[in-house]
Design an enzyme around this catalytic site. Structure first.
Site, PDB file in Angstrom:
ATOM      1  N   PHE A   1      -3.039 -22.585 -76.420  1.00  0.00           N
ATOM      2  CA  PHE A   1      -4.141 -22.103 -76.941  1.00  0.00           C
ATOM      3  C   PHE A   1      -4.699 -20.849 -76.307  1.00  0.00           C
ATOM      4  O   PHE A   1      -5.729 -20.161 -76.489  1.00  0.00           O
ATOM      5  CB  PHE A   1      -5.459 -23.063 -77.397  1.00  0.00           C
ATOM      6  CG  PHE A   1      -5.768 -23.630 -76.137  1.00  0.00           C
ATOM      7  CD1 PHE A   1      -6.657 -23.303 -74.991  1.00  0.00           C
ATOM      8  CD2 PHE A   1      -5.342 -25.379 -75.771  1.00  0.00           C
ATOM      9  CE1 PHE A   1      -6.846 -24.079 -74.026  1.00  0.00           C
ATOM     10  CE2 PHE A   1      -5.776 -25.974 -74.907  1.00  0.00           C
ATOM     11  CZ  PHE A   1      -6.594 -25.298 -73.828  1.00  0.00           C
TER      12      PHE A   1
ATOM     13  N   GLU B   1      -9.989 -23.754 -83.982  1.00  0.00           N
ATOM     14  CA  GLU B   1      -8.630 -24.310 -83.880  1.00  0.00           C
ATOM     15  C   GLU B   1      -8.757 -25.821 -83.990  1.00  0.00           C
ATOM     16  O   GLU B   1      -9.744 -26.494 -83.794  1.00  0.00           O
ATOM     17  CB  GLU B   1      -8.241 -23.861 -82.412  1.00  0.00           C
ATOM     18  CG  GLU B   1      -8.015 -22.480 -82.237  1.00  0.00           C
ATOM     19  CD  GLU B   1      -7.821 -22.052 -80.883  1.00  0.00           C
ATOM     20  OE1 GLU B   1      -7.133 -23.065 -79.834  1.00  0.00           O
ATOM     21  OE2 GLU B   1      -7.802 -20.985 -80.250  1.00  0.00           O
TER      22      GLU B   1
ATOM     23  N   GLU C   1      -2.542 -27.967 -74.860  1.00  0.00           N
ATOM     24  CA  GLU C   1      -2.629 -29.230 -74.736  1.00  0.00           C
ATOM     25  C   GLU C   1      -1.569 -30.097 -75.155  1.00  0.00           C
ATOM     26  O   GLU C   1      -0.680 -29.803 -76.296  1.00  0.00           O
ATOM     27  CB  GLU C   1      -3.764 -29.718 -76.062  1.00  0.00           C
ATOM     28  CG  GLU C   1      -4.357 -31.209 -75.846  1.00  0.00           C
ATOM     29  CD  GLU C   1      -5.555 -31.266 -74.975  1.00  0.00           C
ATOM     30  OE1 GLU C   1      -5.900 -30.384 -74.363  1.00  0.00           O
ATOM     31  OE2 GLU C   1      -5.997 -32.447 -75.037  1.00  0.00           O
TER      32      GLU C   1
ATOM     33  N   LYS D   1     -17.267 -27.175 -79.368  1.00  0.00           N
ATOM     34  CA  LYS D   1     -16.429 -28.165 -79.753  1.00  0.00           C
ATOM     35  C   LYS D   1     -17.247 -29.209 -80.968  1.00  0.00           C
ATOM     36  O   LYS D   1     -18.480 -29.395 -80.745  1.00  0.00           O
ATOM     37  CB  LYS D   1     -15.826 -29.399 -78.762  1.00  0.00           C
ATOM     38  CG  LYS D   1     -16.931 -29.790 -77.744  1.00  0.00           C
ATOM     39  CD  LYS D   1     -16.287 -30.667 -76.698  1.00  0.00           C
ATOM     40  CE  LYS D   1     -17.228 -31.253 -75.567  1.00  0.00           C
ATOM     41  NZ  LYS D   1     -16.768 -31.885 -74.607  1.00  0.00           N
TER      42      LYS D   1
ATOM     43  N   LYS E   1      -8.692 -29.147 -82.614  1.00  0.00           N
ATOM     44  CA  LYS E   1      -8.832 -30.017 -81.168  1.00  0.00           C
ATOM     45  C   LYS E   1      -7.920 -31.240 -81.067  1.00  0.00           C
ATOM     46  O   LYS E   1      -8.249 -32.189 -81.722  1.00  0.00           O
ATOM     47  CB  LYS E   1     -10.396 -30.386 -81.018  1.00  0.00           C
ATOM     48  CG  LYS E   1     -10.774 -30.697 -79.408  1.00  0.00           C
ATOM     49  CD  LYS E   1     -12.084 -31.197 -79.496  1.00  0.00           C
ATOM     50  CE  LYS E   1     -12.376 -31.439 -78.006  1.00  0.00           C
ATOM     51  NZ  LYS E   1     -11.724 -32.282 -77.251  1.00  0.00           N
TER      52      LYS E   1
ATOM     53  N   ARG F   1      -4.749 -31.603 -71.178  1.00  0.00           N
ATOM     54  CA  ARG F   1      -4.854 -30.159 -71.116  1.00  0.00           C
ATOM     55  C   ARG F   1      -3.969 -29.851 -69.825  1.00  0.00           C
ATOM     56  O   ARG F   1      -3.881 -30.448 -68.777  1.00  0.00           O
ATOM     57  CB  ARG F   1      -6.314 -29.837 -70.522  1.00  0.00           C
ATOM     58  CG  ARG F   1      -6.445 -28.033 -70.496  1.00  0.00           C
ATOM     59  CD  ARG F   1      -7.966 -27.872 -70.346  1.00  0.00           C
ATOM     60  NE  ARG F   1      -7.943 -26.463 -70.490  1.00  0.00           N
ATOM     61  CZ  ARG F   1      -9.157 -26.055 -70.931  1.00  0.00           C
ATOM     62  NH1 ARG F   1     -10.262 -26.744 -71.187  1.00  0.00           N
ATOM     63  NH2 ARG F   1      -9.493 -24.542 -70.739  1.00  0.00           N
TER      64      ARG F   1
ATOM     65  N   ARG G   1     -18.888 -23.480 -68.335  1.00  0.00           N
ATOM     66  CA  ARG G   1     -19.038 -24.236 -69.724  1.00  0.00           C
ATOM     67  C   ARG G   1     -20.069 -23.444 -70.710  1.00  0.00           C
ATOM     68  O   ARG G   1     -21.122 -23.185 -69.913  1.00  0.00           O
ATOM     69  CB  ARG G   1     -19.687 -25.773 -69.807  1.00  0.00           C
ATOM     70  CG  ARG G   1     -19.610 -26.421 -70.934  1.00  0.00           C
ATOM     71  CD  ARG G   1     -20.247 -27.891 -70.799  1.00  0.00           C
ATOM     72  NE  ARG G   1     -19.590 -28.718 -70.075  1.00  0.00           N
ATOM     73  CZ  ARG G   1     -18.601 -29.426 -70.331  1.00  0.00           C
ATOM     74  NH1 ARG G   1     -18.106 -29.326 -71.577  1.00  0.00           N
ATOM     75  NH2 ARG G   1     -17.944 -30.363 -69.423  1.00  0.00           N
TER      76      ARG G   1
ATOM     77  N   ARG H   1      -6.130 -30.200 -65.535  1.00  0.00           N
ATOM     78  CA  ARG H   1      -7.384 -29.582 -65.488  1.00  0.00           C
ATOM     79  C   ARG H   1      -8.014 -29.946 -63.953  1.00  0.00           C
ATOM     80  O   ARG H   1      -9.043 -29.323 -63.543  1.00  0.00           O
ATOM     81  CB  ARG H   1      -8.319 -30.052 -66.532  1.00  0.00           C
ATOM     82  CG  ARG H   1      -8.494 -31.328 -66.837  1.00  0.00           C
ATOM     83  CD  ARG H   1      -9.430 -31.557 -67.948  1.00  0.00           C
ATOM     84  NE  ARG H   1     -10.817 -31.320 -67.867  1.00  0.00           N
ATOM     85  CZ  ARG H   1     -11.774 -31.303 -68.709  1.00  0.00           C
ATOM     86  NH1 ARG H   1     -11.428 -31.743 -69.883  1.00  0.00           N
ATOM     87  NH2 ARG H   1     -13.057 -31.280 -68.465  1.00  0.00           N
TER      88      ARG H   1
END
Ligand code: AMP
Length: 583
Positions: free
Chosen positions: A340, A249, A301, A423, A251, A256, A417, A271
């Site tokens: 997303f 996708e 986003e 990313k 970025k 966010r 994570r 976030r």
């Protein structure tokens, strides 16, 4: 229950820096509390009356608290000024003055948790022209009956200075120890990650045991901790890691947002669980309009766009985070949301579904409009396809790409994570390393033109294993004069007398801060360092990892809290990635 029992525990926690010891103090205490009291004790230990995302703050100004303390201890204003200059902590001052109080009121009676909660709630709700006087009155009323230690924590709670060093991970350890076993810890943590409410998890656990916690669900109105991405330095490496095929996708470079959509209202959270609804009312309304489901939680986003719809850099969307002049900002800075992910659809918990199912659901229940769109996405199974998609993203002024796993395991991992999302940014091609979000833990006075002012900062990463902050660099470049001049305003409220016990450092700055403010930094390289404490003794004995030639990018990450800054493990994996690159 007596408030003195709680203050005693806070006091014991404050003097230990061992996470194990903190856990055992807390779990011993938690075990005997009834579920309702436990919930409130958990909030108080974090300096709050509610979960983080609730948004209400006690926020009493230092001066106001000092006036209450002066009033009940009978000291003069000038003596108070003197103490304030010396201590800089209303809690310490209250404790000191109460120790020396000559007379205790005849009508004084022990403080109960109930009374503390009642008065703090009154302080929180005080409104109107005489709100300051009211707040002072409610606090003085508590201080009147306080012991010195009780007063220390009351004053810290009302001024937002409550840092006893027991972060949310330590609290979860303690809850598992008190009401379950080590094996239950992941389930308890998941409940926290999908509700962001430690007090609620504690209450459910104490009331119904681990079984009840396992049944806790994603709910509209309780923000969910966001899933985060790992990084890799090239598209072929990403494809390798994803077994040769993944979704990619764009970025986007914005803010966010997690949108909680119910029948007739929408709330947007950052976030960090701050309520952003008033910053993006147009997006909130449009999301409700385009959503065909009754309830949903989605992520996207928010990006500022120019009149032609072209994407603008991050700085533009931050105008929407202002406290004042929002109406004008909404007009001057048009924003779009690129969705997303979906975490709840009607009453179905989507976090446990693989990525492809989530994406299909997202596309199924939303209509798109100018303001509400999906992220641009493609399925990629060859490096050339990935490179072409990356160029396309950069051409549209995106930061890079997000690769997402298409495996059956690709659930939404709240609060973690991992390599299910990877990313890859433009910076990775240009420099050895990505940017780093680091927490300020100290400052050094400048020399020459900068004499008497902060000239450089001591920066740290978060070590998830120990719950401590470990230093990685002294940061002295990238600041302009205006930023330097504003540093005391930004940092001095977090001044700490001596090194905070959650900070591991060998370098000695002139002043210390409680880890709070997060800044974005770029660096040329990560290298072994004899003085910095991040990942110490892991790559090499007696060495940690440090950043070479760090430079501030100009971006204050006020969307991130200190625990969301970069972790020591991330720096370690970047160091290893960089070493591989050099081979
Ligand atoms: P970073 O802040 O560099 O760790 O990158 C992660 C952030 O990228 C997320 O928290 C989102 O705010 C943002 N982002 C932009 N586009 C996407 C996307 N397509 N999928 C997931 N996150 C995205």
């Amino acid at each position: 229950m007596l408030y003195s029992e709680i203050a005693d525990v806070f006091d014991r926690l404050e003097v230990t820096s061992s996470r194990l010891e903190m856990t055992s103090i807390l779990s011993g205490f938690f075990k005997d509390l009834d579920p309702g009291s436990l919930r409130n004790v958990v909030y108080l230990s974090q300096g709050m009356l509610h979960p983080d995302f609730y948004g209400a703050e006690l926020g009493m100004a230092d001066k106001l608290v000092l006036r209450s303390v002066a009033f009940i201890s009978g000291v003069s204003e000038s003596r108070m000024d003197e103490l304030w200059k010396k201590e800089g902590d209303p809690g310490k001052i209250a404790e000191y003055l109460l120790q020396n109080r000559k007379q205790v009121s005849l009508f004084s009676e022990p403080l109960t948790l109930g009374k503390v909660l009642r008065n703090l709630t009154l302080i929180e709700n005080a409104e109107g022209r005489d709100s300051q006087d009211k707040k002072m009155k409610y606090l003085s009323n508590l201080l009147m009956d306080s012991s010195p230690v009780e007063a220390r924590y009351l004053c810290r709670i009302v001024t937002g200075r409550m840092r006893i060093g027991a972060g949310s991970m330590t609290m979860l350890d303690a809850l598992a120890e008190a009401f379950g076993t080590k094996e239950d810890r992941p389930d308890i943590e998941r409940a926290f990650n999908i509700t962001c409410d430690l007090g609620l998890v504690a209450e459910v656990l104490a009331g119904g045991g681990v079984e009840a916690v396992r049944k806790m669900k994603v709910t509209v109105g309780n923000p969910i901790k966001v899933m985060l991405a790992e990084r890799l330095p090239s598209i072929p490496l990403i494809l390798d890691r994803m077994d040769g095929r993944c979704a990619m996708e764009f970025k986007y470079d914005g803010i966010r947002v997690q949108a909680h959509i119910s029948k007739d209202s929408v709330k947007l959270y950052s976030r960090r669980m701050e309520d952003l609804t008033s910053n993006f009312p147009d997006i909130a309304a449009e999301l409700r309009k385009q959503c065909k489901a009754g309830t949903a939680i989605i992520e996207g986003e928010c990006v500022a766009v120019d009149p032609e719809g072209g994407m603008l850099p991050f700085q533009n969307v931050t105008h929407r985070r202002k406290k004042h002049g929002m109406d004008k900002a909404i007009e001057d800075y048009p924003v779009r949301i690129f969705m997303f992910d979906i975490l709840l659809a009607d009453d179905e918990d989507m976090t446990v579904r693989p990525f492809e199912e989530r994406r299909a659901k997202l596309e199924g229940i939303f209509d798109v409009s100018e303001k509400v769109q999906f992220t641009t996405m493609a399925t990629v199974s060859a490096p050339e396809e990935g490179e072409a998609f990356f160029s396309l993203a950069l051409g549209k002024k995106c930061e890079g790409i997000m690769a997402k796993s298409l495996s059956q395991e690709s659930i939404y991992r709240a609060g973690s994570r991992g390599f299910l999302w990877i990313k890859y940014k433009k910076d990775y091609e240009e420099a050895l390393t990505d940017s780093f979000d680091l927490t300020v833990v100290g400052a050094f006075y400048g020399r020459g033109k900068r004499a008497g002012k902060y000239g450089a900062l001591l920066m740290a990463v978060f070590d998830e294993d120990s719950g401590h902050y470990c230093t990685v660099c002294k940061l002295g470049t990238g600041f302009d004069d205006a930023f330097l001049a504003g540093l005391p305003d930004m940092l001095d409220k977090y001044l700490s007398e001596g090194r905070p016990h959650m900070v591991d450092a060998e370098m000695m700055p002139d002043v210390w801060f409680l880890p709070t403010v997060v800044l974005e930094v770029v660096a040329a390289e990560i290298s072994l360092s004899p003085i910095h404490t991040a990942a110490r003794n892991i790559v090499k004995e007696d060495a940690g990892l440090g950043l070479r030639f760090p430079r501030f990018t100009g971006r204050v990450r006020d969307d991130k809290g200190p625990e969301e800054c970069m972790t020591a493990n991330e720096v370690l994996s970047m160091y290893e990635m960089q070493a591989q690159d050099k081979e």
